[in-house]
Write a protein that holds these residues in place. Structure first.
Motif, PDB file in Angstrom:
ATOM      1  N   THR A 289      19.276  30.868  31.795  1.00 46.78           N
ATOM      2  CA  THR A 289      20.320  31.541  32.433  1.00 46.78           C
ATOM      3  C   THR A 289      19.770  32.908  32.656  1.00 46.78           C
ATOM      4  OG1 THR A 289      21.584  32.423  30.486  1.00 46.78           O
ATOM      5  CG2 THR A 289      22.255  30.008  31.533  1.00 46.78           C
ATOM      6  N   SER A 290      20.071  33.550  33.715  1.00 54.09           N
ATOM      7  CA  SER A 290      19.589  35.012  33.850  1.00 54.09           C
ATOM      8  C   SER A 290      20.676  35.630  35.190  1.00 54.09           C
ATOM      9  CB  SER A 290      18.263  34.705  34.694  1.00 54.09           C
ATOM     10  OG  SER A 290      18.086  34.129  35.819  1.00 54.09           O
ATOM     11  N   ASN A 291      20.411  36.798  35.267  1.00 55.42           N
ATOM     12  CA  ASN A 291      21.114  37.631  36.395  1.00 55.42           C
ATOM     13  C   ASN A 291      22.710  37.459  36.303  1.00 55.42           C
ATOM     14  OD1 ASN A 291      18.683  38.335  37.462  1.00 55.42           O
ATOM     15  ND2 ASN A 291      18.620  36.461  38.583  1.00 55.42           N
ATOM     16  N   LEU A 292      23.320  37.369  35.025  1.00 52.27           N
ATOM     17  CA  LEU A 292      24.871  37.572  34.873  1.00 52.27           C
ATOM     18  C   LEU A 292      25.412  38.818  35.683  1.00 52.27           C
ATOM     19  CD1 LEU A 292      27.602  36.450  33.952  1.00 52.27           C
ATOM     20  CD2 LEU A 292      27.016  37.606  31.591  1.00 52.27           C
ATOM     21  N   ALA A 293      26.132  38.597  36.338  1.00 49.12           N
ATOM     22  CA  ALA A 293      27.007  39.776  36.677  1.00 49.12           C
ATOM     23  C   ALA A 293      28.369  39.574  37.152  1.00 49.12           C
ATOM     24  CB  ALA A 293      26.295  40.348  38.166  1.00 49.12           C
ATOM     25  N   ASN A 294      29.319  40.692  37.350  1.00 53.21           N
ATOM     26  CA  ASN A 294      30.814  40.701  37.592  1.00 53.21           C
ATOM     27  C   ASN A 294      30.867  41.345  39.054  1.00 53.21           C
ATOM     28  OD1 ASN A 294      30.831  40.786  34.333  1.00 53.21           O
ATOM     29  ND2 ASN A 294      31.869  38.841  35.257  1.00 53.21           N
ATOM     30  N   PRO A 295      30.746  40.762  40.118  1.00 48.43           N
ATOM     31  CA  PRO A 295      30.668  41.850  41.455  1.00 48.43           C
ATOM     32  C   PRO A 295      32.053  42.351  41.399  1.00 48.43           C
ATOM     33  CG  PRO A 295      29.802  39.459  41.848  1.00 48.43           C
ATOM     34  CD  PRO A 295      30.364  39.478  40.596  1.00 48.43           C
ATOM     35  N   GLY A 328      27.098  35.799  46.391  1.00 48.92           N
ATOM     36  CA  GLY A 328      28.119  36.037  45.457  1.00 48.92           C
ATOM     37  C   GLY A 328      27.905  37.515  45.117  1.00 48.92           C
ATOM     38  N   GLU A 329      26.985  38.296  45.549  1.00 50.56           N
ATOM     39  CA  GLU A 329      26.530  39.442  44.994  1.00 50.56           C
ATOM     40  C   GLU A 329      27.771  40.419  45.416  1.00 50.56           C
ATOM     41  OE1 GLU A 329      22.403  40.688  45.476  1.00 50.56           O
ATOM     42  OE2 GLU A 329      21.762  38.490  45.002  1.00 50.56           O
ATOM     43  N   THR A 330      27.988  40.595  46.781  1.00 50.36           N
ATOM     44  CA  THR A 330      29.092  41.596  47.139  1.00 50.36           C
ATOM     45  C   THR A 330      30.374  40.504  47.843  1.00 50.36           C
ATOM     46  OG1 THR A 330      28.017  41.823  49.222  1.00 50.36           O
ATOM     47  CG2 THR A 330      27.666  43.235  47.271  1.00 50.36           C
ATOM     48  N   TRP A 331      31.489  40.939  47.717  1.00 51.25           N
ATOM     49  CA  TRP A 331      32.639  40.313  48.464  1.00 51.25           C
ATOM     50  C   TRP A 331      33.463  41.170  49.367  1.00 51.25           C
ATOM     51  CZ3 TRP A 331      33.614  35.061  47.324  1.00 51.25           C
ATOM     52  CH2 TRP A 331      32.622  34.487  46.484  1.00 51.25           C
ATOM     53  N   ALA A 332      34.101  40.396  50.403  1.00 52.95           N
ATOM     54  CA  ALA A 332      34.775  41.107  51.373  1.00 52.95           C
ATOM     55  C   ALA A 332      35.967  40.397  51.785  1.00 52.95           C
ATOM     56  CB  ALA A 332      34.224  41.622  52.282  1.00 52.95           C
ATOM     57  N   GLU A 333      37.223  40.887  51.822  1.00 56.70           N
ATOM     58  CA  GLU A 333      38.319  40.152  52.452  1.00 56.70           C
ATOM     59  C   GLU A 333      38.134  39.838  53.904  1.00 56.70           C
ATOM     60  OE1 GLU A 333      43.097  40.414  51.949  1.00 56.70           O
ATOM     61  OE2 GLU A 333      42.267  42.062  52.982  1.00 56.70           O
ATOM     62  N   THR A 334      38.259  38.634  54.210  1.00 58.70           N
ATOM     63  CA  THR A 334      38.262  38.005  55.626  1.00 58.70           C
ATOM     64  C   THR A 334      39.266  37.507  56.437  1.00 58.70           C
ATOM     65  OG1 THR A 334      37.493  35.858  55.044  1.00 58.70           O
ATOM     66  CG2 THR A 334      35.848  37.535  55.486  1.00 58.70           C
ATOM     67  N   VAL A 335      40.361  37.206  55.463  1.00 63.31           N
ATOM     68  CA  VAL A 335      41.662  36.825  55.960  1.00 63.31           C
ATOM     69  C   VAL A 335      42.966  37.490  55.012  1.00 63.31           C
ATOM     70  CG1 VAL A 335      43.330  34.602  56.389  1.00 63.31           C
ATOM     71  CG2 VAL A 335      40.887  34.723  57.117  1.00 63.31           C
ATOM     72  N   ASP A 336      43.675  38.080  55.589  1.00 67.15           N
ATOM     73  CA  ASP A 336      44.722  38.654  54.766  1.00 67.15           C
ATOM     74  C   ASP A 336      46.048  37.736  55.087  1.00 67.15           C
ATOM     75  OD1 ASP A 336      46.133  40.530  53.316  1.00 67.15           O
ATOM     76  OD2 ASP A 336      47.047  41.315  54.990  1.00 67.15           O
ATOM     77  N   ASN A 337      46.489  37.257  54.029  1.00 68.90           N
ATOM     78  CA  ASN A 337      48.023  36.643  54.224  1.00 68.90           C
ATOM     79  C   ASN A 337      48.025  35.694  55.532  1.00 68.90           C
ATOM     80  OD1 ASN A 337      49.095  38.206  52.337  1.00 68.90           O
ATOM     81  ND2 ASN A 337      49.879  39.703  53.444  1.00 68.90           N
ATOM     82  N   ILE A 338      47.230  34.688  55.263  1.00 71.65           N
ATOM     83  CA  ILE A 338      46.952  33.488  56.207  1.00 71.65           C
ATOM     84  C   ILE A 338      48.421  32.762  56.650  1.00 71.65           C
ATOM     85  CG2 ILE A 338      46.919  31.449  54.556  1.00 71.65           C
ATOM     86  CD1 ILE A 338      44.620  30.450  56.186  1.00 71.65           C
ATOM     87  N   LEU A 339      48.648  32.679  57.847  1.00 69.80           N
ATOM     88  CA  LEU A 339      49.927  32.180  58.360  1.00 69.80           C
ATOM     89  C   LEU A 339      49.939  30.616  58.251  1.00 69.80           C
ATOM     90  CD1 LEU A 339      52.540  33.360  59.825  1.00 69.80           C
ATOM     91  CD2 LEU A 339      51.370  32.815  62.149  1.00 69.80           C
TER      92      LEU A 339
END
Length: 363
Positions: A289-295, A328-339
């Motif tokens: 195993t390698s490159n463990l991270a918590n983005p 999985g290195e960086t994360w961004a919100e694409t949908v806010d409060n789906i209808l």
């Protein structure tokens, strides 16, 4: 079977994106949502089933003719699984199957995998909160419950995760026991290969079995890996740096319970923990195993995560969707409060309990 990649920082996918992503919701609507890969910010919400049962888990696989379908497990005493047609954009209700678990039984985890003969239908496997394992080899049309001495019994405990490797091997965890099959899920042998308080999630990728578990007295989730051909030799234990699943205040039928969610592709694994706002990312290769991270992640509590190897999508409490396009290195919100639309009007903020991409696992 698969090209074995060399996983390095700066992950890139396989260049073959899913056509669609599909989500299922908490109790209240009985709906599902889909988005085309070309625009993952635009979601269409349709009725999946009459009634308003929670969708616990989602998977993509094949029907009896080899066509792609989705299955969502369902919090119902009469509609344990719901099966889409081959056209996810159709507004028709999904078909349902009643497996008669009993009044307390609920279908929890669902997975599809190709089998060792590359049959038209492959194999569907389903597990429950009352220790049952069910199998279909005809595209989810009919199901049989495993009844060998090696399979868990009805009262043995919850099974929240199951996975296949695409060539006949399957794995799931129950309590501290690992169950492993080498014959397309027809029978399973059990073992306790390492100290684990409760196995919460499993996945295959890069010819590797990944097992995530919690331990008594410990706050976090842990991980070990093994080559899929040798589940007697394991990696060192990895503290993933994210909390173990948090118990929901909702009734079981309204929530996904204590599972770890794994999305894996080309040796990269992203792990989220039910009802916890955190992400772990790690690379695996047999017992290495390698490159463990918590983005960095500042959104609501996670419910589920999936990938088509190019886009990594996480769904959350309150109906938000987050994405990563860099492994999985960086994360961004694409949908806010789906209808979500249902009787009485349209509502935002419903929990998204599960998500699946139209790619056959494993990746």
């Amino acid at each position: 079977k698969f090209m074995k990649p060399v996983v390095v920082s700066g992950y890139s996918g396989d260049g073959n994106p899913a056509s669609h992503f599909v989500v299922g919701f908490e109790a209240g609507s009985g709906d599902y949502g889909y988005a085309a890969n070309a625009d993952r910010t635009s979601w269409t919400i349709n009725d999946r089933v009459s009634g308003n049962a929670t969708a616990f888990d989602a998977a993509y696989g094949k029907d009896g003719s080899g066509n792609g379908i989705y299955i969502l497990t369902n919090a119902s005493t009469s509609k344990d699984i719901t099966i889409s047609g081959t056209d996810i954009t159709s507004t028709s209700l999904w078909s349902t199957v009643n497996l008669a678990f009993g009044s307390s039984g609920r279908s929890k985890a669902i997975a599809w995998s190709n089998d060792s003969t590359s049959s038209t239908s492959g194999v569907w496997m389903l597990t429950t909160n009352v220790g049952e394992v069910w199998r279909s080899t005809n595209g989810a049309t009919t199901w049989s419950k495993l009844s060998t001495s090696d399979a868990p019994n009805r009262d043995a405990g919850r099974i929240f995760s199951i996975a296949g490797n695409g060539s006949g091997r399957w794995a799931f965890g129950q309590d501290d026991r690992l169950y492993y099959s080498t014959n397309d899920g027809a029978t399973f042998a059990k073992s306790e290969p390492f100290t684990a308080g409760y196995i919460m999630g499993v996945a295959f990728t890069n010819s590797t079995l990944v097992v995530v578990y919690q331990k008594s007295g410990e706050a976090n989730l842990f991980l070990r890996t093994a080559a899929e051909t040798d589940v007697t030799s394991w990696s060192d234990e990895v503290d993933l740096g994210i909390a173990k699943p948090v118990a929901s205040t909702q009734a079981e039928d309204n929530n996904i319970d204590h599972r770890a969610n794994l999305a894996a592709a080309l040796g990269r694994v992203v792990i989220t923990s039910a009802n916890v706002a955190a992400i772990a990312r790690i690379d695996v290769d047999g017992t290495t195993t390698s490159n463990l991270a918590n983005p960095t992640y500042s959104g609501p509590a996670m419910k589920d995560v999936t990938t088509d190897s190019n886009t990594w999508m996480a769904v959350t409490d309150g109906g938000d969707i987050y994405e990563s396009t860099d492994g999985g290195e960086t994360w961004a919100e694409t949908v806010d409060n789906i209808l979500v639309s249902r009787s009485g009007g349209s509502f935002s903020g419903d929990d998204i309990c599960c998500v699946a991409a139209s790619k056959y696992l494993p990746l």
